[in-house]
Design a protein around this motif. Structure first.
Motif, mmCIF file in Angstrom:
data_model
loop_
_atom_site.group_PDB
_atom_site.id
_atom_site.type_symbol
_atom_site.label_atom_id
_atom_site.label_comp_id
_atom_site.label_asym_id
_atom_site.label_seq_id
_atom_site.Cartn_x
_atom_site.Cartn_y
_atom_site.Cartn_z
ATOM 1 N N ILE A 6 0.854 -1.183 0.000
ATOM 2 C CA ILE A 6 0.000 0.000 0.000
ATOM 3 C C ILE A 6 0.886 1.228 0.000
ATOM 4 C CG2 ILE A 6 -1.827 1.258 1.202
ATOM 5 C CD1 ILE A 6 -2.635 -1.421 2.473
ATOM 6 N N LYS A 14 -3.197 4.955 4.392
ATOM 7 C CA LYS A 14 -2.476 3.701 4.143
ATOM 8 C C LYS A 14 -2.603 2.717 5.309
ATOM 9 C CE LYS A 14 1.507 5.663 3.551
ATOM 10 N NZ LYS A 14 1.152 7.078 3.716
ATOM 11 N N HIS A 31 3.868 -1.660 9.171
ATOM 12 C CA HIS A 31 3.903 -0.227 8.886
ATOM 13 C C HIS A 31 5.375 0.176 8.820
ATOM 14 C CE1 HIS A 31 2.828 3.956 8.907
ATOM 15 N NE2 HIS A 31 3.613 4.141 9.943
ATOM 16 N N ASP A 65 2.501 -1.214 4.453
ATOM 17 C CA ASP A 65 2.156 0.138 4.051
ATOM 18 C C ASP A 65 3.348 1.056 4.252
ATOM 19 O OD1 ASP A 65 1.739 2.492 6.017
ATOM 20 O OD2 ASP A 65 0.820 0.872 7.149
ATOM 21 N N ASN A 67 5.721 4.444 1.921
ATOM 22 C CA ASN A 67 6.249 4.924 0.641
ATOM 23 C C ASN A 67 7.697 4.500 0.459
ATOM 24 O OD1 ASN A 67 4.003 6.270 -0.531
ATOM 25 N ND2 ASN A 67 4.201 7.810 1.051
#
Length: 169
Positions: A6, A14, A31, A65, A67
């Motif tokens: 994600i 997210k 995470h 999740d 970036n």
């Protein structure tokens, strides 16, 4: 859907979506902020961060999740589903404010990570679609060739997606 990456701007949802998807498919949820940063917001060395992700994606089932474009290819190459939350910046800022009010410092405190909201982060959120979205899309096109790509552009679309997944499980 067994291996879900994600991606999206801060405040896009997210972690919320990830937790719900992980519960639906009974997969572990990771995470990445909780791995990358310590309680003082000091990052892991890049090699160590990449190695941890290599181990995570080697598992048969996961939801991750975050970036972190520098290590995004690791997740994209192993994912069978990529969810890109392409949410408008003002909605993301609203999400950040709601998260701050709801969790009083961060929703990832069990991992030792607290929200760190500053002007640089706000500028990042406001410029995400212009600056990061093209890079993220290019990385998806290059590294997630085997994955189902789901782009969600609103919170309503995210809720519909979750309903669809729930109906299929």
């Amino acid at each position: 859907m067994q291996r879900i990456a994600i991606i999206g701007c801060g405040g896009s949802g997210k972690t919320t979506l990830g937790r719900q998807l992980a519960a639906l498919i009974d997969a572990p949820m990771t995470h990445l902020d909780g791995i990358y940063y310590d309680a003082d917001w000091k990052p892991l060395p890049p090699e160590e961060f990449a190695a941890i992700q290599e181990k995570l994606v080697a598992e048969p089932q996961w939801v991750i999740d975050g970036n972190f474009a520098s290590t995004l290819p690791i997740r994209l190459a192993s994912a069978d589903t990529v969810v890109f939350l392409d949410i408008p910046p003002l909605v993301c800022l609203w999400g950040i404010l709601q998260r701050r009010l709801r969790y009083r410092g961060g929703q990832h405190t069990e991992q030792g990570v607290y929200d760190r909201i500053h002007w640089g982060f706000i500028r990042y959120v406001l410029g995400y679609r212009r600056q990061m979205r093209p890079r993220v899309r290019a990385l998806i096109a290059e590294h997630a060739t085997q994955a189902r790509i789901v782009t969600l552009t609103s919170r309503r679309a995210a809720r519909r997606f979750l309903t669809t997944v729930a109906d299929q499980t």
